[in-house]
Write an enzyme that holds these catalytic residues in place. Structure first.
Site, mmCIF file in Angstrom:
data_model
loop_
_atom_site.group_PDB
_atom_site.id
_atom_site.type_symbol
_atom_site.label_atom_id
_atom_site.label_comp_id
_atom_site.label_asym_id
_atom_site.label_seq_id
_atom_site.Cartn_x
_atom_site.Cartn_y
_atom_site.Cartn_z
ATOM 1 N N PHE A 182 5.229 -3.592 12.149
ATOM 2 C CA PHE A 182 4.113 -2.667 11.966
ATOM 3 C C PHE A 182 4.607 -1.220 11.907
ATOM 4 C CE2 PHE A 182 0.326 -0.270 13.206
ATOM 5 C CZ PHE A 182 -0.596 -0.845 12.354
ATOM 6 N N ASP A 230 -0.255 2.366 -0.438
ATOM 7 C CA ASP A 230 0.700 2.850 0.552
ATOM 8 C C ASP A 230 1.627 1.711 0.980
ATOM 9 O OD1 ASP A 230 -1.493 1.552 1.537
ATOM 10 O OD2 ASP A 230 -1.772 2.838 3.284
ATOM 11 N N ASP A 245 1.666 -5.801 2.298
ATOM 12 C CA ASP A 245 2.319 -6.803 3.168
ATOM 13 C C ASP A 245 1.869 -8.217 2.797
ATOM 14 O OD1 ASP A 245 -0.090 -6.603 4.631
ATOM 15 O OD2 ASP A 245 0.849 -5.587 6.318
#
Ligand code: AMP
Length: 369
Positions: free
Chosen positions: A153, A101, A104
């Site tokens: 985020f 998904d 990072d």
């Protein structure tokens, strides 16, 4: 806007956009695998939605399996990756494509590569819907990237904040609560905005941006922006909006860590005020007040002619140019009083008196905000 636990999130990427990107990824991968039957490996928990939507769009035979890793604590990616469920089938000789998904820091990918190190797969490729280039610290190649996003985020579409948000069909970005103080110092030319801004920026630890000063700096250094602005400034006219807005945005970006800003000489038109609101909004912040120094026209002319004796400014030296600047102010700029009054943010302050007295009057307004 939505609230999950203690944090607010704003809409970021629509389900339509996600759908388009998923389709592109599925088409690209289908093309690349040729006659092979790939095994798609989802990384639980986050990727369940990606995998589900992806395989529906993948129009060739394929297999699907999952491994379960845990890396997040709250909103921070941790170094420590736990392997909760490993591989449950033999993938020797297979074409394996990891469906993520989000990537990072890349810590999870490190664990994925460790898992596949001794599996003797034919090929191992990485596909991810979201990728944060600013956060990525590893060298593993990313073969398929859906959307590059900033290092903030996000939740939704499988991604959670402490368990919540996975079921949202679109993606939201965290709204940082900024405690900035942003002031527009307002008033006609010669009202004393620059002088007062110098005191206020020290007192309140704010960054002072004077668009006039930035233009003059550019003129002095003979930049393209300076050359463009000069022709307008010399006549006492406003520089075109888009030029001024782009410059202001760049100045604000240069000071992204500021406690807040004093805008001096900006906005001067409704279009500039709108763009300033948008800029502040993009920083999850806002203009707190427009504080206007009110001074009579004839006093302004006298002050500016006096300043012209030492400032070296062409537009201070000639009474007709000074009067033109004041006229520009009333024709184009004074309407901004209504703009900020409508938002209950307009504060008029008497701009005649000693410098210290006027600083005290302005401080009173700021302290009460
Ligand atoms: P100031 O130093 O604020 O008196 O600005 C001097 C000159 O710079 C003005 O007369 C305009 O030509 C130009 N200028 C400064 N700020 C702006 C702005 N926000 N929009 C358009 N022109 C500006």
């Amino acid at each position: 806007m939505i609230k999950l636990h203690d944090k607010h999130f704003k809409p970021f990427i629509s389900s339509k956009e996600i759908d388009n990107v998923m389709q592109r990824l599925a088409d690209e991968i289908a093309e690349d695998v040729g006659e092979e039957i790939p095994v798609f490996v989802g990384i639980l928990n986050g990727s369940f939605m990606v995998v589900s939507d992806f395989v529906k769009k993948f129009k060739k035979p394929c297999e699907v399996t999952f491994i379960k890793l845990a890396s997040y604590e709250g909103v921070k990616s941790t170094e420590d990756i736990q392997r909760l469920i490993g591989l449950t089938q033999d993938l020797t000789g297979r074409t394996v494509i990891i469906l993520e998904d989000i990537i990072d820091t890349g810590n999870t990918l490190g664990e994925v590569h460790r898992i596949f190190k001794n599996e003797n797969v034919k090929s191992l490729k990485i596909a991810t819907l979201f990728y944060k280039p600013e956060a990525y610290k590893k060298d593993f190649k990313l073969h398929y990237i859906g959307i590059e996003i900033p290092n903030k985020f996000i939740v939704g579409y499988g991604l959670d904040y402490d368990g919540l948000g996975r079921n949202l069909p679109e993606v939201y970005q965290i709204k940082e609560t900024q405690h900035m103080t942003n002031l527009v110092l307002f008033g006609p030319p010669g009202a004393g905005k620059g002088t007062q801004a110098n005191f206020l920026k020290e007192k309140y630890n704010l960054v002072h941006i004077s668009t006039g000063d930035v233009f003059r700096f550019n003129i002095k250094n003979e930049t393209a922006l300076g050359m463009l602005a000069k022709s307008f400034m010399d006549k006492g006219e406003l520089v075109p909006d888009q030029v001024t807005i782009d410059m202001l945005n760049a100045e604000v970006e240069k000071n992204s860590d500021a406690n807040g800003f004093i805008f001096d000489g900006f906005p001067r038109t409704n279009a500039q005020a709108d763009s300033l609101d948008r800029l502040m909004d993009s920083k999850d912040s806002q203009i707190n007040a427009m504080i206007a120094l009110e001074v009579d026209d004839e006093i302004l002319v006298k002050r500016l002619l006096e300043r012209g004796k030492t400032s070296g400014r062409k537009d201070d030296a000639d009474e007709s140019i000074i009067r033109n600047r004041i006229t520009e102010y009333y024709n184009k700029t004074a309407i901004l009083k209504d703009y900020y009054t409508a938002q209950d943010k307009y504060f008029g302050v008497d701009g005649v008196g000693s410098i210290e007295d006027i600083t005290v009057r302005l401080s009173k307004v700021i302290d009460n905000l």
